[in-house]
Design a protein around this motif. Structure first.
Motif, short mmCIF file in Angstrom:
data_model
loop_
_atom_site.label_atom_id
_atom_site.label_comp_id
_atom_site.label_asym_id
_atom_site.label_seq_id
_atom_site.Cartn_x
_atom_site.Cartn_y
_atom_site.Cartn_z
N TYR A 125 55.57 -23.49 3.51
CA TYR A 125 54.55 -22.31 3.95
C TYR A 125 54.66 -22.11 5.52
O TYR A 125 55.20 -22.60 6.42
N ASP A 126 54.03 -21.07 5.98
CA ASP A 126 54.08 -20.60 7.36
C ASP A 126 53.23 -21.47 8.12
O ASP A 126 51.92 -21.54 8.30
N ILE A 127 53.86 -22.50 8.90
CA ILE A 127 53.36 -23.61 9.62
C ILE A 127 52.73 -22.97 11.07
O ILE A 127 51.75 -23.43 11.37
N ASP A 128 53.41 -22.27 11.47
CA ASP A 128 53.21 -21.66 12.80
C ASP A 128 53.11 -22.47 13.98
O ASP A 128 51.84 -22.75 14.81
N HIS A 129 54.13 -23.64 14.16
CA HIS A 129 54.11 -24.32 15.44
C HIS A 129 54.35 -23.37 16.49
O HIS A 129 55.00 -22.17 16.41
N GLY A 130 54.12 -23.88 17.74
CA GLY A 130 54.30 -23.26 19.06
C GLY A 130 56.03 -23.24 19.09
O GLY A 130 56.76 -23.87 18.55
N THR A 131 56.42 -22.89 20.19
CA THR A 131 57.94 -22.69 20.72
C THR A 131 58.42 -24.09 21.00
O THR A 131 57.67 -25.09 21.38
N ARG A 132 59.42 -24.61 20.53
CA ARG A 132 60.09 -25.94 20.53
C ARG A 132 61.20 -25.67 21.53
O ARG A 132 61.81 -24.66 21.59
N VAL A 133 61.74 -26.79 22.04
CA VAL A 133 62.87 -27.02 22.96
C VAL A 133 63.84 -27.35 22.22
O VAL A 133 64.02 -28.45 21.45
N ASN A 134 65.02 -26.31 21.78
CA ASN A 134 66.02 -26.75 21.04
C ASN A 134 67.21 -25.93 21.42
O ASN A 134 66.99 -24.85 21.95
N HIS A 148 59.53 -16.99 10.54
CA HIS A 148 59.79 -16.22 9.37
C HIS A 148 61.36 -16.31 8.83
O HIS A 148 61.28 -16.40 7.67
N SER A 149 62.22 -16.37 9.78
CA SER A 149 63.78 -16.48 9.39
C SER A 149 63.81 -17.92 8.91
O SER A 149 64.48 -18.08 8.15
N GLU A 150 63.31 -18.69 9.59
CA GLU A 150 63.59 -20.26 9.20
C GLU A 150 62.85 -20.46 7.89
O GLU A 150 63.42 -21.38 7.19
N MET A 151 61.80 -19.83 7.63
CA MET A 151 61.16 -20.04 6.16
C MET A 151 62.14 -20.08 5.03
O MET A 151 61.99 -20.55 3.93
N ILE A 152 63.13 -18.96 5.23
CA ILE A 152 64.01 -18.87 4.11
C ILE A 152 65.47 -19.25 4.69
O ILE A 152 66.54 -18.70 3.98
N GLY A 153 65.65 -19.97 5.40
CA GLY A 153 66.94 -20.47 5.93
C GLY A 153 67.83 -19.46 6.49
O GLY A 153 69.02 -19.73 6.67
N LEU A 154 67.22 -18.50 7.12
CA LEU A 154 68.25 -17.60 7.81
C LEU A 154 68.27 -17.95 9.45
O LEU A 154 67.52 -18.94 9.87
N ASP A 155 69.11 -17.38 10.06
CA ASP A 155 69.63 -17.64 11.44
C ASP A 155 68.93 -16.89 12.24
O ASP A 155 69.54 -15.72 12.48
N HIS A 156 67.87 -17.06 12.85
CA HIS A 156 67.35 -16.06 14.06
C HIS A 156 68.18 -16.04 15.32
O HIS A 156 67.82 -15.12 15.99
N VAL A 157 69.20 -16.62 15.53
CA VAL A 157 70.34 -16.41 16.71
C VAL A 157 70.86 -15.10 16.07
O VAL A 157 71.27 -14.21 16.73
N TYR A 158 71.35 -15.19 14.74
CA TYR A 158 72.20 -13.93 14.34
C TYR A 158 71.18 -12.86 14.25
O TYR A 158 71.40 -11.52 14.55
N ASP A 159 69.76 -13.13 14.27
CA ASP A 159 68.93 -12.31 13.79
C ASP A 159 68.84 -11.33 15.13
O ASP A 159 68.72 -10.28 15.43
N THR A 160 69.09 -12.23 16.34
CA THR A 160 68.95 -11.54 17.71
C THR A 160 69.95 -10.61 17.87
O THR A 160 69.89 -9.79 18.44
N VAL A 161 71.36 -11.04 17.50
CA VAL A 161 72.22 -10.33 17.87
C VAL A 161 72.24 -8.91 16.99
O VAL A 161 72.72 -7.90 17.57
N GLU A 162 71.93 -8.97 15.74
CA GLU A 162 71.77 -7.55 14.99
C GLU A 162 70.80 -6.83 15.74
O GLU A 162 70.99 -5.68 15.81
N GLU A 163 69.68 -7.37 16.16
CA GLU A 163 68.54 -6.59 17.02
C GLU A 163 69.22 -5.87 18.16
O GLU A 163 69.08 -4.44 18.44
N ILE A 164 69.90 -6.88 18.99
CA ILE A 164 70.42 -6.24 20.34
C ILE A 164 71.51 -5.19 20.10
O ILE A 164 71.43 -3.99 20.33
N ASP A 165 72.35 -5.23 18.83
CA ASP A 165 73.30 -4.46 18.58
C ASP A 165 72.91 -2.97 18.26
O ASP A 165 73.42 -2.31 18.45
N ASN A 166 71.71 -3.16 17.44
CA ASN A 166 71.21 -1.96 17.02
C ASN A 166 69.95 -1.46 17.95
O ASN A 166 69.54 -0.19 17.85
#
Length: 379
Positions: free
Chosen positions: A277-286, A234-252
């Motif tokens: 659109y929401d493709i819903d691939h599984g987890t990737r190695v990246n 969902h973050s990828e869909m609008i070009g956001l950074d889900h690494v930073y999302d994780t930082v925000e979640e942990i911090d709060n």
């Protein structure tokens, strides 16, 4: 739960006969809705998927009320969860299947009232016949997810403010209802920028964090066990950074559940990404998944990692099962590579502005993760 376990939850909706629409809706005829019920899915997971996973992986299950489990089917589903040694990891009201005009944030008072009652019934069912399938450890109690598929609009007007207020009122009622039932569930909001409406309330991780804090201030809702179900895609869909999302979640203190699926654009192989659109691939190695895995390890995250994914439109049943296995192993490979990441060396390189060498460190971790994935898949 034994120390060292890695918790992965699989979703009932993954096991479907086909997407339909522009692609076949019957690609996997054995998984037709009248042939494979929720109990059957649990048996399939135990016999076809669990044996292919490392011993340290413990499986959970995710469901929508009332399309995938309801008052009539819940006792049998609970028995099947226990018999197949799969914990109830996640429940969510499938309100989007019933309410198209905003659900609990609707301007229509009748729809709003009905949707509120629907969510309360989902809580009641989770505390009722499904309780026997909860994990024994209180810290691993099921997540109760609020997905915003109904919380949308397609008309720019000042009424959006009223919808947002309705949403606050409704989720405050739901949180208080859950508290009266026991207060043991972990309530999370799953942000999404669009689908099923062009625009959504609570579109980002930051939106969800702010929302819970406003509920605490305005309605005296305790924020303990309240947080976010970040879905990477969902973050990828609008070009956001889900690494930073994780930082925000942990911090709060709001990292309570995750959906690890991907839109695919970050690995240079699978197409998708921002604007798609929401493709819903599984987890990737990246690299992003290696980085997030390291953040989780540093934060000592030990709750559920969900795989909200879909088989490809051309996959038969065997190939679809293989996709699920690969998704779990991909994350485990990224996590194993993250464990071995030289953080001291990486930070020293970044402090010295040697960013090219720092990039080499992260790329090396991705290569290592791919090698680990290959080994696990063969094993």
């Amino acid at each position: 739960m034994a120390k060292g376990k890695s918790l992965h939850s699989l979703c009932r909706w993954t096991f479907n006969p086909g997407k339909g629409g522009f692609v076949p809706g019957n690609m996997r005829p054995g998984w037709a809705w009248d042939k494979l019920d929720t109990v059957g899915v649990l048996k399939l997971i135990r016999t076809k998927i669990a044996p292919r996973l490392p011993d340290h992986v413990q499986l959970g299950f995710e469901m929508h009320y009332d399309t995938e489990v309801c008052e009539k089917t819940a006792p049998a589903v609970a028995d099947a969860l226990v018999e197949n040694k799969i914990a109830l990891a996640f429940m969510t009201p499938g309100a989007h299947s019933h309410y198209a005009y905003g659900g609990i944030c609707s301007i229509d008072p009748e729809e709003r009232k009905s949707a509120q009652a629907f969510g309360a019934r989902a809580v009641d069912l989770t505390y009722g016949p499904l309780k026997k399938a909860w994990p024994a450890e209180p810290e691993l109690a099921p997540t109760f997810g609020i997905w915003n598929g109904s919380f949308g609009y397609d008309l720019a007007s000042p009424a959006i403010a009223a919808m947002y207020q309705n949403l606050k009122d409704s989720l405050a009622k739901l949180a208080k209802h859950e508290q009266k039932k026991g207060g043991k569930l972990f309530l999370v909001i799953e942000p999404k920028p669009n689908e099923g409406h062009p625009a959504m309330l609570l579109p980002t991780v930051a939106s969800a964090i702010v929302f819970w804090k406003r509920l605490a201030e305005e309605y005296d809702i305790p924020v303990a066990k309240k947080g976010v179900n970040k879905e990477f895609g969902h973050s990828e869909m609008i070009g956001l950074d889900h690494v930073y999302d994780t930082v925000e979640e942990i911090d709060n203190g709001m990292l309570l559940h995750m959906h690890l699926n991907s839109q695919g654009y970050n690995d240079g192989v699978i197409l998708g990404g921002p604007g798609k659109y929401d493709i819903d691939h599984g987890t990737r190695v990246n690299g992003m998944n290696v980085a997030i895995a390291k953040l989780l390890q540093q934060a000592k995250y030990g709750r559920w990692k969900g795989h909200d994914m879909q088989a490809r439109a051309y996959d038969n049943e065997e190939q679809a099962i293989d996709r699920v296995v690969r998704s779990i192993l991909s994350w485990e490979a990224c996590a194993a590579a993250a464990e071995q990441l030289d953080m001291k060396g990486l930070m020293a390189l970044l402090a010295a502005r040697k960013t090219a060498q720092a990039e080499d460190v992260m790329r090396g971790a991705v290569v290592q993760a791919q090698q680990l994935f290959d080994q696990m898949l063969k094993a």
